[in-house]
Design a protein around this motif. Sequence first.
Motif, PDB file in Angstrom:
ATOM      1  N   ASP A 220       1.034  -1.138   0.063  1.00 52.75           N
ATOM      2  CA  ASP A 220      -0.035  -0.125   0.233  1.00 52.75           C
ATOM      3  C   ASP A 220       0.960   1.135   0.057  1.00 52.75           C
ATOM      4  O   ASP A 220       2.093   1.294   0.171  1.00 52.75           O
ATOM      5  N   SER A 221       0.306   2.513  -0.123  1.00 49.65           N
ATOM      6  CA  SER A 221       0.960   3.621  -0.096  1.00 49.65           C
ATOM      7  C   SER A 221       1.217   3.917   1.448  1.00 49.65           C
ATOM      8  O   SER A 221       0.415   3.947   2.100  1.00 49.65           O
ATOM      9  N   ALA A 222       2.437   4.154   1.760  1.00 51.97           N
ATOM     10  CA  ALA A 222       2.888   4.695   2.986  1.00 51.97           C
ATOM     11  C   ALA A 222       4.221   5.486   2.972  1.00 51.97           C
ATOM     12  O   ALA A 222       4.562   6.256   1.850  1.00 51.97           O
ATOM     13  N   SER A 223       5.090   5.271   3.882  1.00 55.73           N
ATOM     14  CA  SER A 223       6.349   6.084   3.809  1.00 55.73           C
ATOM     15  C   SER A 223       7.551   5.333   3.271  1.00 55.73           C
ATOM     16  O   SER A 223       7.453   4.156   2.937  1.00 55.73           O
ATOM     17  N   ARG A 224       8.557   6.337   2.676  1.00 53.65           N
ATOM     18  CA  ARG A 224       9.610   5.725   1.931  1.00 53.65           C
ATOM     19  C   ARG A 224      10.642   6.399   2.981  1.00 53.65           C
ATOM     20  O   ARG A 224      10.590   7.028   3.470  1.00 53.65           O
ATOM     21  N   PHE A 225      11.908   5.678   2.382  1.00 59.00           N
ATOM     22  CA  PHE A 225      13.040   5.776   3.368  1.00 59.00           C
ATOM     23  C   PHE A 225      14.065   6.690   2.780  1.00 59.00           C
ATOM     24  O   PHE A 225      14.417   6.815   1.335  1.00 59.00           O
ATOM     25  N   THR A 226      14.764   7.750   3.223  1.00 59.59           N
ATOM     26  CA  THR A 226      15.700   8.720   2.744  1.00 59.59           C
ATOM     27  C   THR A 226      16.935   8.360   3.758  1.00 59.59           C
ATOM     28  O   THR A 226      16.803   8.486   5.036  1.00 59.59           O
ATOM     29  N   THR A 227      18.053   7.898   3.166  1.00 60.86           N
ATOM     30  CA  THR A 227      19.214   7.729   3.869  1.00 60.86           C
ATOM     31  C   THR A 227      19.893   8.903   4.230  1.00 60.86           C
ATOM     32  O   THR A 227      19.759   9.953   3.509  1.00 60.86           O
ATOM     33  N   THR A 228      20.772   8.906   5.386  1.00 57.13           N
ATOM     34  CA  THR A 228      21.411  10.121   5.707  1.00 57.13           C
ATOM     35  C   THR A 228      22.977   9.730   5.729  1.00 57.13           C
ATOM     36  O   THR A 228      23.001   8.463   6.251  1.00 57.13           O
ATOM     37  N   ALA A 229      23.883  10.490   5.562  1.00 51.25           N
ATOM     38  CA  ALA A 229      25.264  10.151   6.045  1.00 51.25           C
ATOM     39  C   ALA A 229      25.261   9.675   7.620  1.00 51.25           C
ATOM     40  O   ALA A 229      24.595  10.441   8.331  1.00 51.25           O
ATOM     41  N   PRO A 230      25.937   8.943   8.113  1.00 49.35           N
ATOM     42  CA  PRO A 230      26.005   8.676   9.401  1.00 49.35           C
ATOM     43  C   PRO A 230      26.091   9.669  10.291  1.00 49.35           C
ATOM     44  O   PRO A 230      27.187  10.502  10.310  1.00 49.35           O
ATOM     45  N   THR A 231      25.327  10.276  11.085  1.00 55.60           N
ATOM     46  CA  THR A 231      25.204  11.487  11.896  1.00 55.60           C
ATOM     47  C   THR A 231      25.188  11.316  13.380  1.00 55.60           C
ATOM     48  O   THR A 231      24.097  10.613  13.610  1.00 55.60           O
ATOM     49  N   ARG A 232      26.047  11.670  14.054  1.00 57.96           N
ATOM     50  CA  ARG A 232      25.942  11.544  15.371  1.00 57.96           C
ATOM     51  C   ARG A 232      25.054  12.634  16.190  1.00 57.96           C
ATOM     52  O   ARG A 232      25.370  13.977  16.058  1.00 57.96           O
ATOM     53  N   LEU A 233      24.036  12.385  16.836  1.00 61.16           N
ATOM     54  CA  LEU A 233      22.995  13.135  17.338  1.00 61.16           C
ATOM     55  C   LEU A 233      23.279  13.251  18.779  1.00 61.16           C
ATOM     56  O   LEU A 233      22.943  14.317  19.331  1.00 61.16           O
TER      57      LEU A 233
ATOM     58  N   THR B 153      18.590   6.225  36.709  1.00 60.83           N
ATOM     59  CA  THR B 153      17.546   5.082  36.997  1.00 60.83           C
ATOM     60  C   THR B 153      16.078   5.931  36.582  1.00 60.83           C
ATOM     61  O   THR B 153      15.718   6.927  36.959  1.00 60.83           O
ATOM     62  N   ALA B 154      15.300   4.950  35.894  1.00 54.33           N
ATOM     63  CA  ALA B 154      13.867   5.305  35.499  1.00 54.33           C
ATOM     64  C   ALA B 154      13.915   6.622  34.998  1.00 54.33           C
ATOM     65  O   ALA B 154      13.049   7.302  35.309  1.00 54.33           O
ATOM     66  N   SER B 155      14.887   6.955  34.220  1.00 53.78           N
ATOM     67  CA  SER B 155      14.858   8.413  33.582  1.00 53.78           C
ATOM     68  C   SER B 155      14.969   8.368  31.974  1.00 53.78           C
ATOM     69  O   SER B 155      15.119   7.432  31.219  1.00 53.78           O
ATOM     70  N   THR B 156      14.365   9.437  31.558  1.00 52.59           N
ATOM     71  CA  THR B 156      14.253   9.674  30.079  1.00 52.59           C
ATOM     72  C   THR B 156      15.143  10.709  29.456  1.00 52.59           C
ATOM     73  O   THR B 156      15.465  11.458  30.146  1.00 52.59           O
ATOM     74  N   LEU B 157      15.354  10.462  28.316  1.00 59.09           N
ATOM     75  CA  LEU B 157      16.071  11.776  27.552  1.00 59.09           C
ATOM     76  C   LEU B 157      15.432  11.867  25.944  1.00 59.09           C
ATOM     77  O   LEU B 157      15.144  10.831  25.487  1.00 59.09           O
ATOM     78  N   ASP B 158      14.953  12.917  25.993  1.00 54.80           N
ATOM     79  CA  ASP B 158      14.395  13.392  24.629  1.00 54.80           C
ATOM     80  C   ASP B 158      15.271  13.647  23.658  1.00 54.80           C
ATOM     81  O   ASP B 158      16.358  14.348  23.907  1.00 54.80           O
TER      82      ASP B 158
ATOM     83  N   GLY C  70       5.774  11.839  23.872  1.00 56.31           N
ATOM     84  CA  GLY C  70       4.290  12.294  24.124  1.00 56.31           C
ATOM     85  C   GLY C  70       3.369  10.961  24.069  1.00 56.31           C
ATOM     86  O   GLY C  70       2.207  11.125  24.236  1.00 56.31           O
ATOM     87  N   THR C  71       3.981   9.696  23.962  1.00 53.27           N
ATOM     88  CA  THR C  71       3.213   8.660  24.158  1.00 53.27           C
ATOM     89  C   THR C  71       3.640   7.652  25.283  1.00 53.27           C
ATOM     90  O   THR C  71       4.526   7.969  25.927  1.00 53.27           O
TER      91      THR C  71
ATOM     92  N   ASP D 138       5.998  15.879  17.510  1.00 56.84           N
ATOM     93  CA  ASP D 138       7.102  17.131  17.712  1.00 56.84           C
ATOM     94  C   ASP D 138       8.430  16.839  17.076  1.00 56.84           C
ATOM     95  O   ASP D 138       9.139  17.207  17.176  1.00 56.84           O
ATOM     96  N   ARG D 139       8.305  15.590  16.389  1.00 60.61           N
ATOM     97  CA  ARG D 139       9.576  14.943  15.901  1.00 60.61           C
ATOM     98  C   ARG D 139      10.523  14.619  16.810  1.00 60.61           C
ATOM     99  O   ARG D 139      11.606  15.020  16.559  1.00 60.61           O
ATOM    100  N   LYS D 140       9.972  14.217  18.065  1.00 56.15           N
ATOM    101  CA  LYS D 140      10.887  13.641  19.002  1.00 56.15           C
ATOM    102  C   LYS D 140      10.682  12.305  19.256  1.00 56.15           C
ATOM    103  O   LYS D 140       9.694  11.800  19.172  1.00 56.15           O
ATOM    104  N   ILE D 141      11.974  11.828  19.876  1.00 62.05           N
ATOM    105  CA  ILE D 141      11.728  10.325  20.223  1.00 62.05           C
ATOM    106  C   ILE D 141      12.410  10.247  21.838  1.00 62.05           C
ATOM    107  O   ILE D 141      13.170  11.358  22.203  1.00 62.05           O
ATOM    108  N   THR D 142      11.594   9.510  22.572  1.00 66.27           N
ATOM    109  CA  THR D 142      12.118   9.620  24.042  1.00 66.27           C
ATOM    110  C   THR D 142      13.067   8.095  24.139  1.00 66.27           C
ATOM    111  O   THR D 142      12.542   6.984  23.859  1.00 66.27           O
ATOM    112  N   LEU D 143      14.102   8.184  25.036  1.00 63.73           N
ATOM    113  CA  LEU D 143      14.816   7.110  25.400  1.00 63.73           C
ATOM    114  C   LEU D 143      14.697   7.060  26.829  1.00 63.73           C
ATOM    115  O   LEU D 143      15.003   7.793  27.628  1.00 63.73           O
TER     116      LEU D 143
END
Length: 763
Positions: free
Chosen positions: A150-163, A174-179, A214-215, A242-247
């Motif tokens: 079906d029609s959904a998202s496609r993939f764009t490669t990036t140069a390996p980038t340390r964020l 402990t029991a902490s998060t990083l956005d 946010g989830t 918000d285009r963020k992920i949580t660790l």
Amino acid sequence: MLCAFALLGVHPVAAQAAPPAPLAQALDEGNTFVPLPPLRVLDTRNGTGTGGEVEPVTSGLQLDLSAALPASATAVVLNLTGTQPSASTYVRVSPVNYNVPEISSLNLVAGETRANQVSVAVPADRKIYLFNNAGSVHLLADVAGYYTTDSASRFTTTAPTRLVDTRSGAPVGTASTLDVDLSGVVPASATSVTFNLTGTEPTSPTYVTAFPSGTVRPSASNVNLVAGQTSPNLVTVALGADRKITLYNNSGSVHLIVDLAGYYASDRGHRYFPVSPVRALDTRSAPGGPAGPGQTKTVELATRIAPSAAAAVLNLTGAAPTSASFVTAYANGTPRPATSNLNLTAGRDTANSAVIALNGDARMALFNNSGTTDLVVDVAGFFATPPLCVSDCLYGWGGYNAGYGPTPSRRPWLSGITSVDAHTENVLALKSDGTAWSWGENQFGQLGAGGTDGRSTVPLRVAGLTGVTAVATGTWAGYALKSDGTVWSWGSNAAGQLGFGSSSGGSNVPVRVYGLSGVTAIAATHQTAYALKSDGTVWAWGSNVWNGRGDAVCPAGQVCPPATPLRVALPLPGTTKITAIATGGAETGFALRSDGTVWAWGRNWAGATGTGSPYGASVSPSQVVGVTGAVTIAGGDDVGYATTSDGKVWAWGDDYWGTLGTGGLCTEPEFCKSNVPVVVQGLTGPVAIDSGAGTTFAVKPDGSVWAWGRNGSSGSLGNGTSDPCGALPFTPACRASTPVRTSISGVRDVAAGLWAMYAVVPN
């Protein structure tokens, strides 16, 4: 103990089982991605995914994903975790339990917990197989998303980038998060990201979970660590609004490193092409040996993926490292990035998935930092945008696995095609530049691209061949005729069908057929091949179970080693010579003599030789009954054809699917055949005929294509109709007993196979 299927010993190739259900894949058009919130679909510790059975896996487990994935799913992205292994082992994930190559998805030592992301094609029933090599182990699997037609998202490669690298600041407690904010590196249309997540310097056993910001944090994990350990894992996760992920870190403190590999978006990027798991490199057996300190290895991937692929999806394994080290994978010919894909501990095998951007040549580089280590690369798929055909294009339809539909449509990837040949599950196309391209099954290296096992749904170049003028396919082997009159072969050699002097030792790259020169035409059937020489003689090699070599002998004064071509015993009185050859069935050969007579030999199931010989007999070269003035010949599955100078088309052999074209019904299979020629109704003057898998095509001088025989649910007739076929007698939509016109015109060449039906259209 969980043991849903039996395996022989501990050899890493799965036991033979019933043939698998066909993969529900989009083949040459690729797939798009749908991210999902991390969803646990397997946990043998509590019975999730096992019907409630709480036991570790000792050998094999079938995992049903039908509740988590839609019917359109073609591949799934899983985070696979092994825990409490009783012995050092590896775990393999595959779409089928049938002819599975030697691969590993996860490597474990006794007592540890470790995770690895796995991308694996899924069959139509959405069931996959997990295999544990030694001891017992609990397995957990979390779905991150799936690929779909079906029609959904496609993939764009990036140069390996340390964020992110928290070593420059404070660890995650402990029991902490990083956005992690990706709004500055991915577009607003991005739906998910893929990155390499590394945990290092943990102060206690812990796990790290990545999830959309946010989830609600899911009951899943991506990296599992013990105190002091450094361990990476590839992660694919949906983005928050918000285009963020949580660790999230569960226990103690740990430093986290995030290296971006790419992102999925709804308005840009490349499509995904799953590959049946195949091994592209294993330095334990490859020339050059292991990678030394500071050494870079170049890995050739064109044996597995399209040359124009934008990125490869891989499983990387470091085996028997002599010291702590890291391994970096990157595009060949580009600067090595300041990132890593594998972190190694002395003496311990470690695996990690990777998505590697490529530089347009299907090659990658692997850098090892310290000590020596063996490196293993298993290909799971690739990302690409298929190049559109611009002239001399291939059209495809029907077939068992292709999914092209019942109406011929232009296929991507190749331009400049001059001819095509298909047999069961493999296809060969010849381009005007003299190169040959293949796709389909590859368990014996029959793609000729330099690799063995798996399959390719897109064309791969047959390795090393130039100046090719004709191609032919057998069941497990391919053949090419070069402009210098030599013949080359590749694939299985179980019956000596490669013709190089042995009945063993197949080849995944072309080898020269012994002793042949001055060849003007080639043909192939199941495990037997033929060559027509310029002197009008026919030569055969391969299987002779049904006298497929036609009483062939080595001419006086010549040397013919075993398993090399011999001359077929065709009578050539006076100045007559053979002007054309064709094949049919599993071991039936046909020859057109210059006096307009047709000759046949080999297997006579359903009367396929047309000589009037008893059904099922082995036939020596004999004249096809009653056909004179023949100008073209062709063959198919236990059926033969000839066109005569008066424009008539004659057919003989099996008529179960209506391939005789007489208009007759088939109500009792044992009577649906003829061992002498009969006239095909309603068709005159075709210039070419091809038949396979119960469907026959004829090309007329005006380029129109006419079809008869089997149609089925895939629409093999190419006239826009299909029918699943029930019990005998078949409906006209299932079985056309006289020729019907397809919806394609202007055709130069046709090919009928089980994989699909094809036509070459100059435009």
